[in-house]
Design a protein around this motif. Structure first.
Motif, short mmCIF file in Angstrom:
data_model
loop_
_atom_site.label_atom_id
_atom_site.label_comp_id
_atom_site.label_asym_id
_atom_site.label_seq_id
_atom_site.Cartn_x
_atom_site.Cartn_y
_atom_site.Cartn_z
N ASN A 418 33.61 61.68 26.25
CA ASN A 418 33.34 62.48 25.26
C ASN A 418 34.10 64.06 25.49
N ASN A 419 35.26 63.78 24.80
CA ASN A 419 36.02 65.16 25.07
C ASN A 419 36.13 65.85 23.57
N GLN A 420 35.41 65.64 22.71
CA GLN A 420 35.76 66.01 21.53
C GLN A 420 35.91 67.78 21.20
N SER A 421 35.32 68.38 22.01
CA SER A 421 35.53 69.89 22.03
C SER A 421 36.81 70.31 22.45
N TYR A 422 37.31 69.73 23.45
CA TYR A 422 38.90 70.02 23.87
C TYR A 422 39.57 69.41 22.86
N PHE A 423 39.57 68.50 22.39
CA PHE A 423 40.36 67.49 21.66
C PHE A 423 40.46 68.49 20.31
N SER A 424 39.30 68.91 20.09
CA SER A 424 39.48 69.68 18.70
C SER A 424 40.16 70.88 18.53
N GLY A 425 40.08 71.57 19.74
CA GLY A 425 40.68 72.71 19.85
C GLY A 425 42.27 72.53 19.77
N VAL A 426 42.88 71.54 20.49
CA VAL A 426 44.22 71.23 20.44
C VAL A 426 44.63 70.89 19.20
N VAL A 427 44.13 70.02 18.43
CA VAL A 427 44.25 69.51 17.04
C VAL A 427 44.45 70.56 16.16
N GLN A 428 43.51 71.65 16.18
CA GLN A 428 43.43 72.85 15.17
C GLN A 428 44.72 73.83 15.52
N GLU A 429 45.28 73.73 16.70
CA GLU A 429 46.21 74.50 17.06
C GLU A 429 47.67 73.83 16.65
N ILE A 430 47.76 72.50 16.53
CA ILE A 430 48.90 71.78 16.32
C ILE A 430 48.84 71.83 14.74
N ASP A 431 47.77 71.60 14.07
CA ASP A 431 47.76 71.60 12.68
C ASP A 431 48.39 73.03 12.02
N LYS A 432 48.02 74.19 12.77
CA LYS A 432 48.37 75.40 12.30
C LYS A 432 50.03 75.35 12.37
N ILE A 433 50.72 74.64 13.41
CA ILE A 433 51.89 74.94 13.56
C ILE A 433 52.87 73.82 12.64
N ILE A 434 52.28 72.71 12.43
CA ILE A 434 52.97 71.55 11.77
C ILE A 434 52.45 71.59 10.32
N ASN A 435 51.43 72.04 9.91
CA ASN A 435 50.79 72.28 8.46
C ASN A 435 50.56 73.61 8.04
N PRO A 436 51.64 74.54 8.17
CA PRO A 436 51.08 75.94 7.89
C PRO A 436 50.75 76.37 6.64
#
Length: 436
Positions: A418-436
């Motif tokens: 279960n690595n959802q916390s780390y996973f969510s942190g990376v996903v959120q930063e990717i989304d800020k870049i790819i979907n501004p």
């Protein structure tokens, strides 16, 4: 004197019976070992004959938030790749036979008069758990007949396209033509600062690889996109996609039956494992279940039915760098591999009723880790996968400007998967870049 002789004879006869029973039991065990079969007892250590590997039987690890994730601990049926150089890989073998209700041990399965045919019933999310335990409350209803009931037409959800998107060939050509350094790489119309993403990536002892690419213009951000990880259940999306492509081409009939046998049994997530051997499912059902419920047994059954060489050839035709390894049941894969086949999945969903049908299942697949990371802000067609140390998700984020996102993670200090916390942190930063 005569009563004494009668009593002595009775005692000798009883002793002979006991000795015969013990000898028969020893002979059976010896024969089972000669046949290469292993006896599995719940909750005890099981040792596979001819192997030095010893693994605990029983449930998958329970995560801190109470969820249980799909586990790939005991490969049974199918093909397992040779030991990988990636840490956390475990190679095991042998056949593990589950305890069956009613003493039904039809190990050969088969489409005979005793085979049971499963109706295409709907199982609610609350009834499905992704662990190694039996799913007694959510076992599929079984019909006593020997022929499959006609299946209802599934509800089809096509991609929600709010902006024009590039075709799969264009997206794949861009993915394969770019020069990846292994660090954070951006291509196309990407101008955001990546320092917060860098910090999220390097949090703790985690290792990851990802690709995010906008479908409207091909702009992308990537990190370690060619690094291989154990696939866990994320690979199921490609196998189901290939089956539906074969159906669209007229090569495969999704209503054809396939019998669940002992060779297909697989611990971990899913509901088919709780069915009696000999139960018959349609190919449409096993493809659906392998995504919707991350059904390991259904996945093994689907691979058994498909032409593995054809699967590999199709991956090569798409351009997947890891295609040669796809002959294995649970291969290694990279984020680039998955981004390529998800470009094809999205294109197929827009152009084919078969593709739209399968896309509907991806939109409702279990463990929506990307969607959780985005706080359920957008629909996500996806297939996740997790096993000890590994936690992945990949698919299409249906934001106003849709994009493919594949994020594969590994943490050598997190056995629970279960690595959802780390996973969510990376996903959120990717989304800020790819979907501004």
């Amino acid at each position: 004197m005569r009563p004494f002789l009668i009593k002595a004879a009775a005692t000798l006869f009883t002793a002979a019976l006991l000795l015969g029973f013990i000898a028969g039991g020893v002979s059976s065990v010896f024969k089972a070992e000669q046949d290469g079969k292993a006896l599995s007892l719940p909750g005890v250590m099981q040792t596979v004959t001819g192997s030095s590997n010893t693994e605990p039987a029983g449930d998958a690890p329970v995560t801190d938030d109470g969820d249980k994730y799909d586990s790939i601990d005991i490969p049974v049926g199918g093909v397992t790749p040779p030991a990988s150089s990636i840490p956390g890989y475990t190679l095991m073998g042998g056949v593990v036979l589950p305890e069956l209700p009613g003493g039904n041990h039809n190990l050969m399965g088969g489409n005979d008069e005793s085979s049971e045919v499963v109706e295409d019933t709907t199982v609610s999310e609350s009834e499905v758990v992704e662990d190694d335990s039996s799913v007694s409350e959510s076992e599929p209803e079984v019909d006593d007949s020997t022929e499959s009931e006609p299946e209802e037409e599934p509800e089809v959800q096509r991609p929600t396209v709010s902006v024009p998107s590039m075709g799969a060939d264009q997206i794949i050509n861009l993915l394969l033509s770019r020069n990846y350094t292994g660090g954070i790489d951006t291509f196309g119309n990407i101008s955001a600062d990546t320092s917060a993403l860098y910090n999220a990536i390097h949090k703790g002892s985690n290792v990851c690889g990802f690709v995010a690419i906008r479908l409207s213009d091909g702009a992308s951000v990537a990190y370690n996109p060619t690094r291989n990880f154990r696939c866990a259940s994320a690979f199921k999306s490609f196998v189901s996609h290939y089956a539906y492509k074969q159906a669209a081409a007229g090569v495969l009939d999704l209503n054809a039956g396939i019998t669940y046998t002992s060779a297909d049994y697989y611990s971990g997530s899913g509901i088919i494992k709780s069915s009696p051997f000999g139960t018959v499912y349609s190919l449409r059902q096993v493809a659906d279940y392998s995504i919707r419920y991350s059904d390991n047994a259904g996945f093994v059954m689907l691979q058994r039915y498909l032409n593995r060489d054809g699967l590999v050839d199709y991956a090569k035709a798409l351009g997947c760098p890891g295609a040669d390894g796809f002959k294995y049941t649970w291969p290694d894969m990279s984020a680039l591999d998955a981004a390529i086949w998800w470009a094809d999945i999205y294109d197929f969903a827009k152009t084919s009723s078969y593709g739209a049908e399968m896309y509907s299942v991806y939109l409702n697949a279990t463990q929506p880790s990307i969607k959780k990371g985005l706080n359920d802000e957008h629909p996500v067609a996806h297939k996740s996968g997790s096993m000890s140390y590994y936690f992945h998700d990949c698919g299409v984020v249906e934001s106003e400007d849709p994009y493919i996102l594949v994020l594969l993670t590994y943490n050598p200090n997190n056995y629970s998967s279960n690595n959802q916390s780390y996973f969510s942190g990376v996903v959120q930063e990717i989304d800020k870049i790819i979907n501004p």
